[in-house]
Motif scaffolding. Structure first.
Motif, PDB file in Angstrom:
ATOM      1  N   ARG A 112      43.984  37.784  42.613  1.00  0.00           N
ATOM      2  CA  ARG A 112      42.753  37.645  43.377  1.00  0.00           C
ATOM      3  C   ARG A 112      42.905  38.235  44.775  1.00  0.00           C
ATOM      4  O   ARG A 112      43.961  38.161  45.385  1.00  0.00           O
ATOM      5  N   CYS A 113      41.813  38.790  45.268  1.00  0.00           N
ATOM      6  CA  CYS A 113      41.796  39.342  46.615  1.00  0.00           C
ATOM      7  C   CYS A 113      41.729  38.201  47.629  1.00  0.00           C
ATOM      8  O   CYS A 113      40.914  37.285  47.483  1.00  0.00           O
ATOM      9  N   PRO A 114      42.585  38.189  48.658  1.00  0.00           N
ATOM     10  CA  PRO A 114      42.477  37.161  49.694  1.00  0.00           C
ATOM     11  C   PRO A 114      41.130  37.225  50.396  1.00  0.00           C
ATOM     12  O   PRO A 114      40.447  38.250  50.402  1.00  0.00           O
ATOM     13  N   ARG A 115      40.741  36.123  50.996  1.00  0.00           N
ATOM     14  CA  ARG A 115      39.456  36.073  51.681  1.00  0.00           C
ATOM     15  C   ARG A 115      39.439  37.045  52.866  1.00  0.00           C
ATOM     16  O   ARG A 115      40.461  37.351  53.454  1.00  0.00           O
ATOM     17  N   ALA A 116      38.237  37.490  53.194  1.00  0.00           N
ATOM     18  CA  ALA A 116      38.078  38.444  54.287  1.00  0.00           C
ATOM     19  C   ALA A 116      38.455  37.810  55.620  1.00  0.00           C
ATOM     20  O   ALA A 116      38.376  36.585  55.796  1.00  0.00           O
ATOM     21  N   HIS A 117      38.908  38.656  56.529  1.00  0.00           N
ATOM     22  CA  HIS A 117      39.249  38.245  57.898  1.00  0.00           C
ATOM     23  C   HIS A 117      40.410  37.255  57.922  1.00  0.00           C
ATOM     24  O   HIS A 117      40.509  36.430  58.828  1.00  0.00           O
ATOM     25  N   ARG A 118      41.282  37.336  56.916  1.00  0.00           N
ATOM     26  CA  ARG A 118      42.499  36.525  56.897  1.00  0.00           C
ATOM     27  C   ARG A 118      43.695  37.395  57.266  1.00  0.00           C
ATOM     28  O   ARG A 118      43.769  38.552  56.862  1.00  0.00           O
ATOM     29  N   PRO A 119      44.648  36.855  58.045  1.00  0.00           N
ATOM     30  CA  PRO A 119      45.842  37.652  58.372  1.00  0.00           C
ATOM     31  C   PRO A 119      46.615  38.017  57.099  1.00  0.00           C
ATOM     32  O   PRO A 119      46.760  37.209  56.188  1.00  0.00           O
ATOM     33  N   GLY A 120      47.114  39.252  57.068  1.00  0.00           N
ATOM     34  CA  GLY A 120      47.891  39.695  55.918  1.00  0.00           C
ATOM     35  C   GLY A 120      47.079  40.009  54.683  1.00  0.00           C
ATOM     36  O   GLY A 120      47.629  40.104  53.586  1.00  0.00           O
ATOM     37  N   ARG A 121      45.783  40.206  54.830  1.00  0.00           N
ATOM     38  CA  ARG A 121      44.943  40.462  53.663  1.00  0.00           C
ATOM     39  C   ARG A 121      45.303  41.778  52.986  1.00  0.00           C
ATOM     40  O   ARG A 121      45.215  41.905  51.771  1.00  0.00           O
ATOM     41  N   CYS A 122      45.730  42.765  53.772  1.00  0.00           N
ATOM     42  CA  CYS A 122      46.058  44.074  53.209  1.00  0.00           C
ATOM     43  C   CYS A 122      47.441  44.104  52.564  1.00  0.00           C
ATOM     44  O   CYS A 122      47.801  45.118  51.948  1.00  0.00           O
ATOM     45  N   ALA A 123      48.214  43.024  52.710  1.00  0.00           N
ATOM     46  CA  ALA A 123      49.581  43.038  52.182  1.00  0.00           C
ATOM     47  C   ALA A 123      49.622  43.106  50.670  1.00  0.00           C
ATOM     48  O   ALA A 123      50.634  43.508  50.092  1.00  0.00           O
TER      49      ALA A 123
ATOM     50  N   ASN B  90      44.684  44.635  44.422  1.00  0.00           N
ATOM     51  CA  ASN B  90      45.455  43.516  44.939  1.00  0.00           C
ATOM     52  C   ASN B  90      46.408  43.052  43.840  1.00  0.00           C
ATOM     53  O   ASN B  90      45.972  42.590  42.785  1.00  0.00           O
ATOM     54  N   THR B  91      47.694  43.178  44.090  1.00  0.00           N
ATOM     55  CA  THR B  91      48.678  42.892  43.054  1.00  0.00           C
ATOM     56  C   THR B  91      49.824  42.065  43.620  1.00  0.00           C
ATOM     57  O   THR B  91      50.017  41.956  44.839  1.00  0.00           O
ATOM     58  N   MET B  92      50.602  41.496  42.698  1.00  0.00           N
ATOM     59  CA  MET B  92      51.901  40.907  42.982  1.00  0.00           C
ATOM     60  C   MET B  92      52.944  41.738  42.256  1.00  0.00           C
ATOM     61  O   MET B  92      52.754  42.098  41.090  1.00  0.00           O
ATOM     62  N   LYS B  93      54.043  42.035  42.940  1.00  0.00           N
ATOM     63  CA  LYS B  93      55.092  42.883  42.382  1.00  0.00           C
ATOM     64  C   LYS B  93      56.279  42.013  41.987  1.00  0.00           C
ATOM     65  O   LYS B  93      56.691  41.113  42.729  1.00  0.00           O
ATOM     66  N   THR B  94      56.835  42.272  40.806  1.00  0.00           N
ATOM     67  CA  THR B  94      57.946  41.495  40.270  1.00  0.00           C
ATOM     68  C   THR B  94      59.030  42.447  39.785  1.00  0.00           C
ATOM     69  O   THR B  94      58.740  43.523  39.258  1.00  0.00           O
ATOM     70  N   THR B  95      60.284  42.050  39.943  1.00  0.00           N
ATOM     71  CA  THR B  95      61.427  42.815  39.468  1.00  0.00           C
ATOM     72  C   THR B  95      61.981  42.178  38.198  1.00  0.00           C
ATOM     73  O   THR B  95      62.163  40.959  38.147  1.00  0.00           O
ATOM     74  N   THR B  96      62.240  42.998  37.189  1.00  0.00           N
ATOM     75  CA  THR B  96      62.762  42.532  35.904  1.00  0.00           C
ATOM     76  C   THR B  96      64.099  43.208  35.633  1.00  0.00           C
ATOM     77  O   THR B  96      64.261  44.400  35.898  1.00  0.00           O
ATOM     78  N   ILE B  97      65.035  42.435  35.095  1.00  0.00           N
ATOM     79  CA  ILE B  97      66.346  42.946  34.699  1.00  0.00           C
ATOM     80  C   ILE B  97      66.529  42.660  33.215  1.00  0.00           C
ATOM     81  O   ILE B  97      66.310  41.534  32.763  1.00  0.00           O
ATOM     82  N   SER B  98      66.931  43.668  32.459  1.00  0.00           N
ATOM     83  CA  SER B  98      67.153  43.504  31.025  1.00  0.00           C
ATOM     84  C   SER B  98      68.463  44.162  30.638  1.00  0.00           C
ATOM     85  O   SER B  98      69.094  44.861  31.436  1.00  0.00           O
ATOM     86  N   ASP B  99      68.860  43.965  29.374  1.00  0.00           N
ATOM     87  CA  ASP B  99      70.044  44.642  28.859  1.00  0.00           C
ATOM     88  C   ASP B  99      69.624  45.898  28.107  1.00  0.00           C
ATOM     89  O   ASP B  99      68.463  46.316  28.170  1.00  0.00           O
ATOM     90  N   ALA B 100      70.546  46.475  27.349  1.00  0.00           N
ATOM     91  CA  ALA B 100      70.268  47.751  26.687  1.00  0.00           C
ATOM     92  C   ALA B 100      69.296  47.617  25.529  1.00  0.00           C
ATOM     93  O   ALA B 100      68.809  48.627  25.020  1.00  0.00           O
TER      94      ALA B 100
END
Length: 326
Positions: free
Chosen positions: A147-158, A167-177
């Protein structure tokens, strides 16, 4: 609709995303931690030990088994809480049940292939396991729209991803072969670069602490690969004069990229397994619940992936077919 019929229907793998055998083991595994958590909350609320015998007092509107079921159905299909409460329950009851079971699923860790009962909880566990077993790790990042943060909130563009323009969340995944999930975490706002995520989470430091561990990455982690060239494999850089190079050298460059991509693609398959669960395609809940939801789903996926048999590659060393005579 009776509760027994609803329980039998919701326990189908099409609703929960896991087999009934897996579901039974999961209920047995979570029963102890859930009971202990409930007793701890009651002890804190009372301010002391219980004054009545166990079992006295008001009963739960939703028993523990049903709480696990509705949580799994919500994680699998992201159904609204109100829809899951249609059979004679209050919406708040479903919300409370999911809020209790989801953290328990998130703290289970990740299953280890060929090691029943052993689970990986931290990055230290993952790198210690890789060093002991001689496993080459596959590392990659993935993004989930939130979800997009509310307008006029600090860090909205982060949260605005430079790649997806959403508007996304980034996650790191580790797997084997074989694409079996060993770890998934390091959740950061989508604007942060994947390489920065690895540095801030401590993945780069773990690689330095375990010089014997190797990793396969994509072009987004080229800076880290340049720092640790003996440990991290990246796709070969594109030559500036590619069009002017001889045809054989161009084919050699493309073949090197293809081989490196073939070694790394299994972590993409692991991310694809996670995204078969609806919340990781587009997360509609509160952003603060995303990390727990992600780890809960990744842990359940790792349980199934760890059951896949390990395929050992045959040696490619040249040996004589028939004994030679001197």
């Amino acid at each position: 609709m009776t509760k027994g019929w609803a329980r039998a229907a919701l326990s189908h793998p099409a609703f929960t995303g896991i087999s009934r055998a897996h579901l039974g083991g999961l209920i047995d595994e979570l029963a102890g931690p859930w009971t202990a958590r409930c007793e701890s909350a009651l002890h804190e609320r009372r301010g002391g030990n219980r004054r009545q015998r166990p079992g006295a007092g008001p009963k739960h509107g939703l028993v523990f088994t049903d709480r696990v079921l509705v949580t799994l159905v919500h994680l699998r299909h992201q159904l609204p809480h109100a829809a899951l409460a249609e059979h004679g329950l209050e919406r708040s009851t479903i919300t409370r049940a999911i809020g209790e079971i989801r953290p328990l699923l998130a703290t289970r860790g990740f299953a280890v292939p060929d090691r029943p009962g052993l689970r990986l909880h931290t990055l230290a566990d993952v790198f210690a396991y890789a060093a002991a077993e001689g496993i080459t790790l596959r590392i990659d990042g993935t993004e989930t729209q939130v979800r997009c943060p509310r307008a006029h909130r600090p860090g909205r563009c982060a949260f605005v991803s430079g790649k997806k323009k959403q508007n996304t969340m980034k996650t790191t995944t580790i797997s084997d072969a074989q694409g079996r999930t060993l770890w998934s975490g390091a959740d950061r706002p989508g604007r942060m670069h994947g390489q920065t995520v690895m540095r801030t989470e401590g993945v780069a430091e773990r690689l330095r602490l375990h010089p014997d561990v190797r990793a396969e990455v994509d072009e987004g982690y080229r800076g880290l690969a340049d720092e640790l060239p003996d440990q991290i494999s990246e796709p070969p850089k594109k030559p500036k004069d590619l069009e002017d190079m001889p045809l054989t050298e161009r084919y050699a460059w493309r073949e090197m990229r293809r081989r490196q991509s073939s070694c790394r693609i299994c972590v993409e398959h692991a991310n694809a397994e996670h995204k078969q669960w609806r919340p990781l395609q587009r997360f509609l809940g509160r952003r603060e619940h995303y990390p727990a939801t992600r780890r809960a789903i990744a842990g359940l996926v790792s349980d199934r992936a760890a059951q896949r048999a390990t395929h050992r590659k045959a040696s490619t060393a040249l040996v004589p077919v028939t004994p030679t005579t001197r």
